[in-house]
Design a protein around this motif. Structure first.
Motif, short mmCIF file in Angstrom:
data_model
loop_
_atom_site.label_atom_id
_atom_site.label_comp_id
_atom_site.label_asym_id
_atom_site.label_seq_id
_atom_site.Cartn_x
_atom_site.Cartn_y
_atom_site.Cartn_z
N GLU A 60 0.85 -1.18 0.00
CA GLU A 60 0.00 0.00 0.00
C GLU A 60 0.89 1.24 0.00
N MET A 61 0.63 2.16 -0.93
CA MET A 61 1.41 3.39 -1.00
C MET A 61 1.11 4.25 0.21
N GLN A 62 2.14 4.61 0.93
CA GLN A 62 1.99 5.39 2.15
C GLN A 62 2.48 6.83 2.00
N LEU A 63 3.65 6.99 1.38
CA LEU A 63 4.26 8.31 1.24
C LEU A 63 4.74 8.52 -0.19
N ILE A 64 4.79 9.78 -0.61
CA ILE A 64 5.38 10.14 -1.90
C ILE A 64 6.44 11.20 -1.63
N LEU A 65 7.68 10.90 -2.01
CA LEU A 65 8.79 11.84 -1.86
C LEU A 65 8.98 12.56 -3.19
N MET A 66 8.97 13.88 -3.17
CA MET A 66 9.10 14.67 -4.40
C MET A 66 10.28 15.63 -4.26
N ILE A 67 11.04 15.78 -5.36
CA ILE A 67 12.25 16.60 -5.34
C ILE A 67 12.28 17.51 -6.57
N TRP A 68 12.57 18.77 -6.34
CA TRP A 68 12.84 19.74 -7.41
C TRP A 68 14.27 20.26 -7.25
N GLY A 69 14.69 21.14 -8.14
CA GLY A 69 15.98 21.83 -7.99
C GLY A 69 17.20 20.95 -8.17
N ILE A 70 17.10 19.90 -8.99
CA ILE A 70 18.25 19.03 -9.26
C ILE A 70 18.79 19.35 -10.65
N PRO A 71 20.08 19.55 -10.80
CA PRO A 71 20.63 19.80 -12.14
C PRO A 71 20.36 18.62 -13.08
N TRP A 72 20.27 18.94 -14.36
CA TRP A 72 19.97 17.90 -15.36
C TRP A 72 20.99 16.78 -15.34
N GLU A 73 22.28 17.12 -15.17
CA GLU A 73 23.32 16.10 -15.21
C GLU A 73 23.25 15.14 -14.03
N ARG A 74 22.51 15.50 -12.98
CA ARG A 74 22.39 14.61 -11.82
C ARG A 74 21.12 13.77 -11.85
N MET A 75 20.31 13.94 -12.85
CA MET A 75 19.08 13.14 -12.97
C MET A 75 19.44 11.83 -13.66
N THR A 76 20.17 11.00 -12.94
CA THR A 76 20.72 9.76 -13.50
C THR A 76 20.18 8.55 -12.74
#
Length: 725
Positions: A575-591
């Motif tokens: 059962e889904m309990q939490l959703i962690l959301m992140i902004w402000g990450i450089p494109w090169e770190r979205m790996t």
């Protein structure tokens, strides 16, 4: 700290290296000494370059030292017998290192000076404010170095000049032989006497104490002055010092009182340093100098060539004569021993019991065994001469020379003596070769040991770097485990803060899943992180929900502004309990690597959240007033504190409503409020017996709307701006 020592590897530097290693600092050495096939122990790296070399800049940039110590007056890489060239090289090297240090714009520079900047003509206590007055070229060069450092310090650079008073210490190598104590030891060893005055007072500072004082400057967060003088504060006359040296020497040494008092020593006042940092002197000249002289006396042959050479003819002739006498001793022993063997041989001739004993053969064998082939040959010649002399008692010399038996005996003597002597020489050569081989292998073993120590140190440093990396499992666990220190109701607030720190983003939000469609904002670290609103229909966010439903990390590769850049869901029993959301990450770190790290962080946060939820569930019945859905004062107070602290840190928004229950039944009010509030809101009582409603993720504007809605339903309430908990 990374600490760079600039100077040669004398005893003073070795003491400093040991002290820094003991405190766990990483030590580097820059020296003009050529590579000698051995490395300094406990040093991370040794650089062999001229101080004037342009590559000094690269050395400093690679080390990035927090402290640079320039040995200056105690750097034996400078040879002051060629004063003009050395003084120019000294100033140029110091200036080059200083300029490159300033280019780093970080760290502290420490310059070591000495009492020689005064070259005193009268005995007096000099302070830091007294102008320097050096007469020797060396003293002038060191004083110029002080002025250079002071000028750079006036520009706002962190530079400290330490002027030390008559430094002394153990004499282990030739580099340690330029102190006052060492000069007295040389004078005692060469002349058998020491010339000193009772009226000349000095203050000696041991190298170990000096290292402690310097270390205090290295680690001090700040200092009030640029120049400090280091002194033991213990006065001693040169005459007393000379007597201490004389007592320590093995040979008899006399101390002669000097009547001519043209030269007077200078004493440095260490009051400024003592007032700011305090001093503790552990070594005292009265006892240490005697031990130093005793060691010097036992190893005088190792240092005597390093001392001042007077160049007198009789000294050179005396040394040569001693060498010749040493080489002649075996021949003299041979001649002396020949006499008793000659007499024994004469007595044995015609004796009934001893006539068959060849004493000359025993004589030759003795010297062949003891001294080898050379002395065996000489003893054989003496034996032949003695044999011929004895034979000529009864026959003429011509008959002896023509006798066949004479040549047989001589051949027997020479062959046996030379063979035994040759074997002895070979055995000695083999032992010597083995000794050299053992010595060589021992040095190789020491080198291997040094290399191993260096490798172990590098391994430990790299291991610590790996463990301390932000994306290492050790670091992740260390930071996420910090959630355990918070109360169960606080865990999710600070989970957002932990997630932001680990992912290197300022914009993080945590949503709690209310049902299969909606999720409500629980905590956020910025305005950007709240941009999706207090409540979202995550099931309609197709691109993100599809990935999260497969228990994968969502990466916003299309940079869609409707979605966070990365997101991950935390499940409990599917059962889904939490959703962690992140902004402000450089494109090169979205790996994929960052996605995996977010997964690991999610599991670690989940562990903390699950423990907190289990704790709350276990105390569920105790948290509410019996028969109502109103929280007990203790449970509600903890919840209010958690929300208000999180609000102060910008992790959430909340409001507190005071509910007036004076004219209405409390249980009835509680039931009515429950229908009007969201699942994320709480109703409870505080210690004052009053009822309150805690509105999660509600700002002041929204709180007024809730209040108006309550008023329409007949519930009297007001917004509680200030509350004392």
């Amino acid at each position: 700290m990374n600490i760079l020592l600039v100077g040669n590897a004398g005893n003073f530097m070795r003491l400093m290296i040991n002290r820094l290693n003991k405190e766990g600092h990483r030590v580097f050495v820059l020296t003009e000494e050529p590579k000698k096939g051995y490395s300094l122990k406990k040093v991370f790296e040794v650089y062999h370059f001229s101080y004037e070399d342009a590559c000094v800049r690269e050395v400093l940039e690679s080390i990035m030292p927090q402290v640079i110590v320039f040995l200056g007056a105690y750097d034996h890489n400078f040879f002051w017998n060629r004063v003009e060239n050395t003084a120019a090289s000294y100033a140029a090297g110091l200036t080059n290192i200083l300029m490159n240090y300033i280019a780093l714009k970080k760290g502290r520079f420490v310059y070591l000076s000495s009492e020689s900047v005064f070259d005193g003509k009268s005995a007096q206590l000099m302070t830091e404010d007294d102008p320097t007055g050096a007469y020797s070229k060396r003293g002038q060069a060191i004083a110029i170095g002080e002025d250079i450092c002071k000028n750079y310090a006036r520009m706002g650079n962190d530079i400290v000049v330490l002027r030390m008073d008559h430094l002394y210490g153990e004499i282990r190598k030739k580099e340690d032989t330029d102190t006052l104590c060492a000069r007295m030891c040389f004078e005692a060893a060469q002349n058998g006497e020491i010339l000193a005055s009772k009226n000349e007072k000095i203050m000696l500072l041991h190298e170990a104490d000096a290292v402690e004082f310097i270390y205090q400057i290295m680690v001090a967060k700040e200092h009030k002055h640029t120049l400090y003088q280091l002194s033991s504060g213990e006065k001693v006359s040169r005459y007393e010092l000379a007597w201490a040296v004389a007592v320590g020497m093995e040979n008899e040494v006399s101390v002669i009182e000097e009547e001519n008092e043209k030269y007077r020593e200078v004493m440095l006042s260490g009051k400024r340093y003592e007032e700011e940092f305090g001093i503790r002197v552990l070594h005292h000249a009265a006892t240490d100098v005697e031990k130093i002289a005793a060691y010097f006396s036992r190893h005088a042959s190792e240092f005597i060539d390093a001392g001042p050479k007077k160049g007198k003819l009789f000294q050179r002739l005396g040394g040569r004569t001693k060498e010749i006498i040493t080489n002649l001793i075996p021949f003299m022993e041979n001649l002396i021993c020949f006499v008793p063997f000659f007499m024994l041989n004469n007595r044995a001739v015609g004796s009934e019991y001893f006539q068959n004993i060849d004493f000359y053969l025993l004589y030759v064998l003795l010297f062949a065994i003891v001294y080898g082939q050379q002395q065996a040959t000489f003893s054989a010649l003496l034996a032949v001469a003695g044999y011929c002399f004895r034979q000529m008692y009864y026959r003429s010399g011509f008959d002896v020379m023509l006798d066949y038996n004479t040549y047989v005996w001589i051949a027997q003597l020479l062959i046996l003596g030379l063979a035994v002597g040759y074997l002895r020489d070979q055995l000695r050569a083999m032992r010597e070769e083995q000794r050299h081989e053992v010595s060589y292998l021992s040095k190789q073993l020491d080198d291997i040991s040094d290399i191993n120590v260096s490798n172990v140190r590098v391994k430990e440093i790299l291991a610590n770097q790996i463990v301390n990396q932000n994306d290492s499992f050790g670091k992740l666990y260390e930071i996420t485990s910090s959630l355990e220190q918070y109360e169960p109701c606080e865990v999710l607030f600070y989970a957002a803060e932990v997630l932001a720190k680990l992912m290197g983003s300022k914009d993080v939000a945590i949503y709690t899943v209310a049902n299969r469609s909606y999720a409500r904002l629980f905590s956020a670290t910025s305005v950007k992180a709240r941009s999706l609103g207090n409540s979202i229909n995550y099931s309609e966010m197709d691109a993100m929900y599809t990935v999260l439903a497969e228990k994968k990390v969502y990466i916003n590769k299309n940079m869609d502004e409707r979605y966070p850049l990365m997101a991950n869901a935390i499940y409990s029993e599917d059962e889904m309990q939490l959703i962690l959301m992140i902004w402000g990450i450089p494109w090169e770190r979205m790996t994929l690597g960052q996605a995996n790290m977010l997964t690991v962080i999610g599991y670690l946060i989940q562990n903390a959240v699950v423990r907190a939820n289990r704790y709350i569930a276990a105390l569920e019945q105790q948290r509410y007033i019996k028969g109502t859905n109103i929280l007990e004062p203790e449970a509600f107070l903890a919840l209010v504190k958690a929300y208000l602290n999180a609000r102060d840190k910008g992790l959430t928004q909340c409001a507190l409503l005071f509910v007036d229950t004076r004219e209405t039944d409390r249980n009835e009010i509680g039931k009515r409020l429950t229908k009007l509030l969201r699942q994320s809101d709480y109703v409870g009582e505080l210690e004052d017996g009053r009822m309150y409603a805690l509105l999660a993720n509600t700002n002041a504007k929204d709180a007024k709307m809730v209040r108006d809605r309550f008023e329409k339903e007949g519930v009297s309430c007001r917004i509680q701006e200030d509350i004392f908990l």
